[in-house]
Design an enzyme around this catalytic site. Structure first.
Site, short mmCIF file in Angstrom:
data_model
loop_
_atom_site.label_atom_id
_atom_site.label_comp_id
_atom_site.label_asym_id
_atom_site.label_seq_id
_atom_site.Cartn_x
_atom_site.Cartn_y
_atom_site.Cartn_z
N LEU A 95 -6.51 -42.23 -18.25
CA LEU A 95 -7.40 -42.41 -17.10
C LEU A 95 -7.91 -43.84 -16.96
CD1 LEU A 95 -9.64 -39.26 -17.73
CD2 LEU A 95 -7.34 -39.37 -16.73
N GLU A 96 -7.43 -44.75 -17.79
CA GLU A 96 -8.06 -46.07 -17.89
C GLU A 96 -8.09 -46.84 -16.58
OE1 GLU A 96 -6.91 -45.13 -22.16
OE2 GLU A 96 -6.20 -44.66 -20.15
N VAL A 97 -7.06 -46.66 -15.72
CA VAL A 97 -7.08 -47.41 -14.45
C VAL A 97 -8.24 -46.97 -13.56
CG1 VAL A 97 -4.63 -47.99 -14.46
CG2 VAL A 97 -5.39 -45.86 -13.35
N THR A 98 -8.79 -45.79 -13.79
CA THR A 98 -9.95 -45.34 -13.03
C THR A 98 -11.25 -45.88 -13.62
OG1 THR A 98 -10.38 -43.29 -14.27
CG2 THR A 98 -8.69 -43.21 -12.55
N LEU A 99 -11.15 -46.56 -14.76
CA LEU A 99 -12.33 -47.12 -15.44
C LEU A 99 -12.32 -48.65 -15.44
CD1 LEU A 99 -12.35 -44.69 -18.50
CD2 LEU A 99 -13.86 -44.60 -16.51
#
Length: 262
Positions: free
Chosen positions: A135-139
């Protein structure tokens, strides 16, 4: 069970199988620096134990792990911290180098860093309702704990780009189809299925398991000719062992082999 370090990782020995637990259930096993260091120490310990033939990676409580401790990640002083340069990479490399095959049990949640934690394992058992994805691209970042390098080797570059750049959870059935996980089951059965698979591995010759894992891990990193020579060298190491003779004697006698790691 044996606690390791500050007690945020534990080892439970069951005959030839070692179950390594993330043991921070009150925080959904979110990975703090202390937990990651304890987990590294736990894998170092089972790697050195010749009586352990297979290992599971499990989470104490209802989930494998909620991922990185978000407060820790938000409050770290330097972006290029020891977490990125040392603690997390060291943990993943230790799991990857572990002599025995490692089976991850992924129940209910393993997002982001917890997803990356499962990638160095040799096998993954996934719960049908698990939230499993990068999910890192959403963070505001991207997975840089090994996800961009290990995931393409498991599922191919195009599928890895889809998983990483959409930041969406992977549907469990799709994870099975793409070969990311080898078994699906109900979430409340994940730990027991992972243990059962590890026990199945423990029926085989431990020296063959260890050398076979080494050869397989080298396959994608080594030119074919060099890889074949490495494979042959690892095979020759076992030619004069008691387990080699026992395996053939048992097959010729139509009985179950009794391996001894000798």
């Amino acid at each position: 069970m044996e606690s390791v370090g500050t007690g945020l990782a534990r080892i439970d020995r069951n005959d030839r199988r070692a179950d390594v637990y993330l043991a921070r259930p009150e925080k959904r096993n979110a990975m703090s620096v202390e937990l990651m260091r304890d987990l590294t120490a736990a894998f170092d310990r089972v790697d050195a134990d010749e009586d352990v033939w297979a290992v599971t990676l499990l989470g104490e409580g209802p989930v494998l792990s909620a991922g990185m401790d978000l407060e820790m990640m938000r409050d770290r002083v330097e972006p290029d911290s020891d977490i990125d340069r040392d603690v997390f990479p060291s943990l993943l490399e230790t799991i990857e180098r572990t002599r025995q095959p490692v089976v991850a049990g992924i129940k209910r949640a393993a997002p982001a860093g917890a997803f990356e934690l499962t990638l160095p394992c040799d096998f993954r058992v996934l719960g049908r309702d698990a939230k499993y994805g990068l999910l890192e691209v959403t963070l505001g970042t991207f997975p840089h704990g090994g996800g961009t390098q290990r995931l393409p080797r498991l599922v191919g570059l195009s599928k890895a780009k889809e998983i990483i750049l959409t930041g969406e959870f992977v549907e469990p059935e799709e994870a099975k189809r793409m070969g990311l996980v080898h078994e699906l089951c109900a979430d409340d059965a994940v730990d027991e299925r992972a243990k059962a698979f590890a026990d199945r591995l423990c029926e085989n010759a431990p020296l063959g398991l260890g050398n076979g894992k080494q050869a397989l891990n080298a396959a994608l990193e080594t030119p074919l000719e060099q890889g074949l020579e490495f494979e042959r060298a690892l095979g020759r190491e076992l030619d004069d062992t008691e387990d080699y003779r026992e395996g053939f004697d048992a097959r010729l006698a139509d009985r179950e082999p009794q391996f001894s790691r000798e």
